[in-house]
Design a protein around this motif. Structure first.
Motif, mmCIF file in Angstrom:
data_model
loop_
_atom_site.group_PDB
_atom_site.id
_atom_site.type_symbol
_atom_site.label_atom_id
_atom_site.label_comp_id
_atom_site.label_asym_id
_atom_site.label_seq_id
_atom_site.Cartn_x
_atom_site.Cartn_y
_atom_site.Cartn_z
ATOM 1 N N ARG A 245 48.697 43.387 38.368
ATOM 2 C CA ARG A 245 49.571 42.566 37.523
ATOM 3 C C ARG A 245 48.991 41.175 37.295
ATOM 4 O O ARG A 245 49.016 40.648 36.177
ATOM 5 C CB ARG A 245 50.941 42.440 38.177
ATOM 6 C CG ARG A 245 51.775 43.718 38.139
ATOM 7 C CD ARG A 245 53.160 43.447 38.656
ATOM 8 N NE ARG A 245 54.039 44.591 38.512
ATOM 9 C CZ ARG A 245 55.345 44.550 38.696
ATOM 10 N NH1 ARG A 245 55.924 43.429 39.042
ATOM 11 N NH2 ARG A 245 56.087 45.640 38.538
ATOM 12 N N ILE A 246 48.481 40.578 38.355
ATOM 13 C CA ILE A 246 47.953 39.221 38.253
ATOM 14 C C ILE A 246 46.697 39.189 37.400
ATOM 15 O O ILE A 246 46.478 38.259 36.613
ATOM 16 C CB ILE A 246 47.666 38.656 39.656
ATOM 17 C CG1 ILE A 246 48.980 38.439 40.418
ATOM 18 C CG2 ILE A 246 46.872 37.370 39.582
ATOM 19 C CD1 ILE A 246 49.878 37.387 39.829
ATOM 20 N N GLU A 247 45.859 40.190 37.538
ATOM 21 C CA GLU A 247 44.609 40.218 36.781
ATOM 22 C C GLU A 247 44.857 40.191 35.278
ATOM 23 O O GLU A 247 44.025 39.677 34.519
ATOM 24 C CB GLU A 247 43.787 41.453 37.156
ATOM 25 C CG GLU A 247 43.062 41.316 38.481
ATOM 26 C CD GLU A 247 42.144 42.485 38.763
ATOM 27 O OE1 GLU A 247 40.946 42.251 39.023
ATOM 28 O OE2 GLU A 247 42.629 43.628 38.721
ATOM 29 N N LYS A 248 45.994 40.733 34.845
ATOM 30 C CA LYS A 248 46.317 40.727 33.419
ATOM 31 C C LYS A 248 46.752 39.353 32.935
ATOM 32 O O LYS A 248 46.719 39.062 31.747
ATOM 33 C CB LYS A 248 47.420 41.742 33.135
ATOM 34 C CG LYS A 248 47.031 43.194 33.392
ATOM 35 C CD LYS A 248 48.203 44.119 33.155
ATOM 36 C CE LYS A 248 47.836 45.572 33.446
ATOM 37 N NZ LYS A 248 49.002 46.486 33.272
ATOM 38 N N LEU A 249 47.177 38.491 33.868
ATOM 39 C CA LEU A 249 47.752 37.200 33.500
ATOM 40 C C LEU A 249 46.815 36.026 33.747
ATOM 41 O O LEU A 249 46.912 35.005 33.069
ATOM 42 C CB LEU A 249 49.049 36.968 34.291
ATOM 43 C CG LEU A 249 50.162 38.006 34.101
ATOM 44 C CD1 LEU A 249 51.303 37.721 35.070
ATOM 45 C CD2 LEU A 249 50.658 38.005 32.665
ATOM 46 N N VAL A 250 45.916 36.184 34.721
ATOM 47 C CA VAL A 250 45.090 35.058 35.155
ATOM 48 C C VAL A 250 43.731 35.107 34.470
ATOM 49 O O VAL A 250 43.046 36.135 34.519
ATOM 50 C CB VAL A 250 44.905 35.099 36.685
ATOM 51 C CG1 VAL A 250 43.958 33.992 37.139
ATOM 52 C CG2 VAL A 250 46.259 34.955 37.371
ATOM 53 N N PRO A 251 43.306 34.017 33.839
ATOM 54 C CA PRO A 251 41.976 34.016 33.204
ATOM 55 C C PRO A 251 40.870 34.099 34.243
ATOM 56 O O PRO A 251 41.036 33.624 35.383
ATOM 57 C CB PRO A 251 41.945 32.674 32.458
ATOM 58 C CG PRO A 251 42.970 31.832 33.124
ATOM 59 C CD PRO A 251 44.030 32.763 33.623
ATOM 60 N N PRO A 252 39.730 34.678 33.879
ATOM 61 C CA PRO A 252 38.629 34.841 34.837
ATOM 62 C C PRO A 252 38.182 33.537 35.477
ATOM 63 O O PRO A 252 37.806 33.516 36.648
ATOM 64 C CB PRO A 252 37.518 35.455 33.984
ATOM 65 C CG PRO A 252 38.227 36.125 32.855
ATOM 66 C CD PRO A 252 39.433 35.289 32.566
ATOM 67 N N GLU A 253 38.236 32.438 34.716
ATOM 68 C CA GLU A 253 37.783 31.162 35.279
ATOM 69 C C GLU A 253 38.685 30.688 36.419
ATOM 70 O O GLU A 253 38.237 30.013 37.352
ATOM 71 C CB GLU A 253 37.674 30.091 34.200
ATOM 72 C CG GLU A 253 38.950 29.835 33.426
ATOM 73 C CD GLU A 253 39.050 30.692 32.156
ATOM 74 O OE1 GLU A 253 39.765 30.265 31.233
ATOM 75 O OE2 GLU A 253 38.408 31.767 32.108
ATOM 76 N N MET A 254 39.975 31.058 36.382
ATOM 77 C CA MET A 254 40.865 30.686 37.477
ATOM 78 C C MET A 254 40.555 31.491 38.733
ATOM 79 O O MET A 254 40.591 30.967 39.847
ATOM 80 C CB MET A 254 42.328 30.885 37.073
ATOM 81 C CG MET A 254 43.322 30.375 38.106
ATOM 82 S SD MET A 254 45.036 30.412 37.529
ATOM 83 C CE MET A 254 44.970 29.133 36.258
ATOM 84 N N ILE A 255 40.214 32.759 38.542
ATOM 85 C CA ILE A 255 39.818 33.590 39.689
ATOM 86 C C ILE A 255 38.532 33.053 40.299
ATOM 87 O O ILE A 255 38.382 32.964 41.518
ATOM 88 C CB ILE A 255 39.657 35.054 39.264
ATOM 89 C CG1 ILE A 255 41.005 35.618 38.786
ATOM 90 C CG2 ILE A 255 39.099 35.898 40.404
ATOM 91 C CD1 ILE A 255 40.930 37.019 38.229
ATOM 92 N N GLU A 256 37.608 32.643 39.450
ATOM 93 C CA GLU A 256 36.345 32.081 39.935
ATOM 94 C C GLU A 256 36.583 30.768 40.663
ATOM 95 O O GLU A 256 35.935 30.469 41.685
ATOM 96 C CB GLU A 256 35.371 31.882 38.778
ATOM 97 C CG GLU A 256 33.980 31.444 39.204
ATOM 98 C CD GLU A 256 33.360 32.378 40.237
ATOM 99 O OE1 GLU A 256 32.718 31.860 41.174
ATOM 100 O OE2 GLU A 256 33.537 33.612 40.134
ATOM 101 N N TRP A 257 37.524 29.968 40.164
ATOM 102 C CA TRP A 257 37.870 28.717 40.859
ATOM 103 C C TRP A 257 38.412 29.010 42.249
ATOM 104 O O TRP A 257 38.051 28.335 43.225
ATOM 105 C CB TRP A 257 38.906 27.944 40.053
ATOM 106 C CG TRP A 257 39.396 26.726 40.791
ATOM 107 C CD1 TRP A 257 38.832 25.491 40.808
ATOM 108 C CD2 TRP A 257 40.532 26.661 41.659
ATOM 109 N NE1 TRP A 257 39.537 24.644 41.629
ATOM 110 C CE2 TRP A 257 40.590 25.333 42.158
ATOM 111 C CE3 TRP A 257 41.501 27.571 42.052
ATOM 112 C CZ2 TRP A 257 41.582 24.906 43.040
ATOM 113 C CZ3 TRP A 257 42.492 27.157 42.935
ATOM 114 C CH2 TRP A 257 42.538 25.846 43.422
ATOM 115 N N ALA A 258 39.274 30.015 42.369
ATOM 116 C CA ALA A 258 39.841 30.376 43.669
ATOM 117 C C ALA A 258 38.751 30.843 44.624
ATOM 118 O O ALA A 258 38.750 30.503 45.817
ATOM 119 C CB ALA A 258 40.893 31.468 43.500
ATOM 120 N N ARG A 259 37.803 31.598 44.096
ATOM 121 C CA ARG A 259 36.684 32.064 44.924
ATOM 122 C C ARG A 259 35.860 30.873 45.426
ATOM 123 O O ARG A 259 35.484 30.794 46.600
ATOM 124 C CB ARG A 259 35.804 33.021 44.117
ATOM 125 C CG ARG A 259 34.722 33.721 44.956
ATOM 126 C CD ARG A 259 33.651 34.303 44.059
ATOM 127 N NE ARG A 259 34.194 35.063 42.947
ATOM 128 C CZ ARG A 259 34.483 36.360 42.977
ATOM 129 N NH1 ARG A 259 34.269 37.044 44.081
ATOM 130 N NH2 ARG A 259 34.976 36.978 41.915
#
Length: 258
Positions: free
Chosen positions: A199-213
């Motif tokens: 569900r989250i992957e559909k809502l969160v842009p890739p750059e935000m996931i990369e920021w979290a990483r």
């Protein structure tokens, strides 16, 4: 298939809040041998996990649960006890997430969003706690686990209402652990950072996931629901019988408290 190494064998666990994290919690706890009651305001989501648990050979009941409604919570607890004759653990996991715009702070956030955030996240956790405690005490003790967030302890220019509601949950957890420890009750909080599921992957842009990483000490990946479920299983089990009153960060080292 259900694991033969069952930390939660013979226990009955209420999971309040389904979805990406909640379903993973319910499935892991069932794998560990628990009988599960899983509730969510979206019944179909809870039913997905209950069906999967049944296919694995476990026992689970899905029901509609509004965690911020006292009657709904009381009904869920009654279902646990009427069906399985006891309640050993509860993982309170639901949340209202409308306060998520990073451009909005205390001066811009509509009071309606603030009020609803507190009603669901703070008052809802309070109501669930009031409902499960008497049944656990009657049964000789139990464990309550709360899902929080790294934002409760981290400085942030955004998510003011959400952070406040989660910090309130930490105070509630410490109160429960202190006041009811002598009656066999343990209470702990799991505080994840970004946790990725479908569900989250559909809502969160890739750059935000990369920021979290990049913000975490562990760079290989971001958090997953299974990470939270693994800690929850420990805290609900007898293996965690001397752990109480703690906020445990499952965030790859995004936060590091002494």
């Amino acid at each position: 298939m259900i694991s033969m190494n069952k930390k939660l064998e013979g226990k009955v666990v209420l999971v309040a809040g389904a979805g990406g994290i909640g379903n993973a919690l319910a499935i892991r706890y069932a794998e560990e041998g628990a009988k599960i009651v899983l509730g969510d305001i979206e019944l179909a989501t809870a039913e997905e996990a209950a069906h999967q648990i049944s296919v694995m050979g476990g026992e689970a009941i899905a029901l509609r649960l509004d965690g911020a409604d006292e009657a709904s919570v009381a009904s869920a607890v009654s279902t646990c006890c009427d069906t399985f004759a006891r309640l050993d653990g509860a993982h309170i996991n639901f949340g209202f997430l409308a306060d998520g715009n990073p451009q909005i702070g205390v001066l811009e956030l509509p009071i309606e969003i603030y009020d609803e955030t507190q009603r669901v996240n703070a008052r809802g956790f309070y109501l669930c706690t009031r409902a499960v405690l008497p049944r656990m005490i009657e049964g000789g003790g139990g464990s309550i686990v709360y899902t929080s967030s790294a934002v409760a302890d981290a400085p942030s220019p955004a998510q003011v209402a959400y952070a406040m509601s989660k910090a309130a949950g930490h105070a509630l957890m410490r109160h429960v652990a202190t006041r009811f420890g002598a009656q066999g009750i343990r209470a702990n909080t799991i505080a994840p950072a970004m946790t990725i599921h479908a569900r989250i992957e559909k809502l969160v842009p890739p750059e935000m996931i990369e920021w979290a990483r990049s913000a975490a000490a562990i760079k290989a990946r971001v958090g997953r629901p299974d990470d939270i479920a693994a800690m929850g299983a420990l805290l609900l089990s007898d293996d965690g019988s001397y752990i109480t009153g703690q906020v445990i960060s499952i965030d790859g080292g995004t936060t590091m408290r002494p």
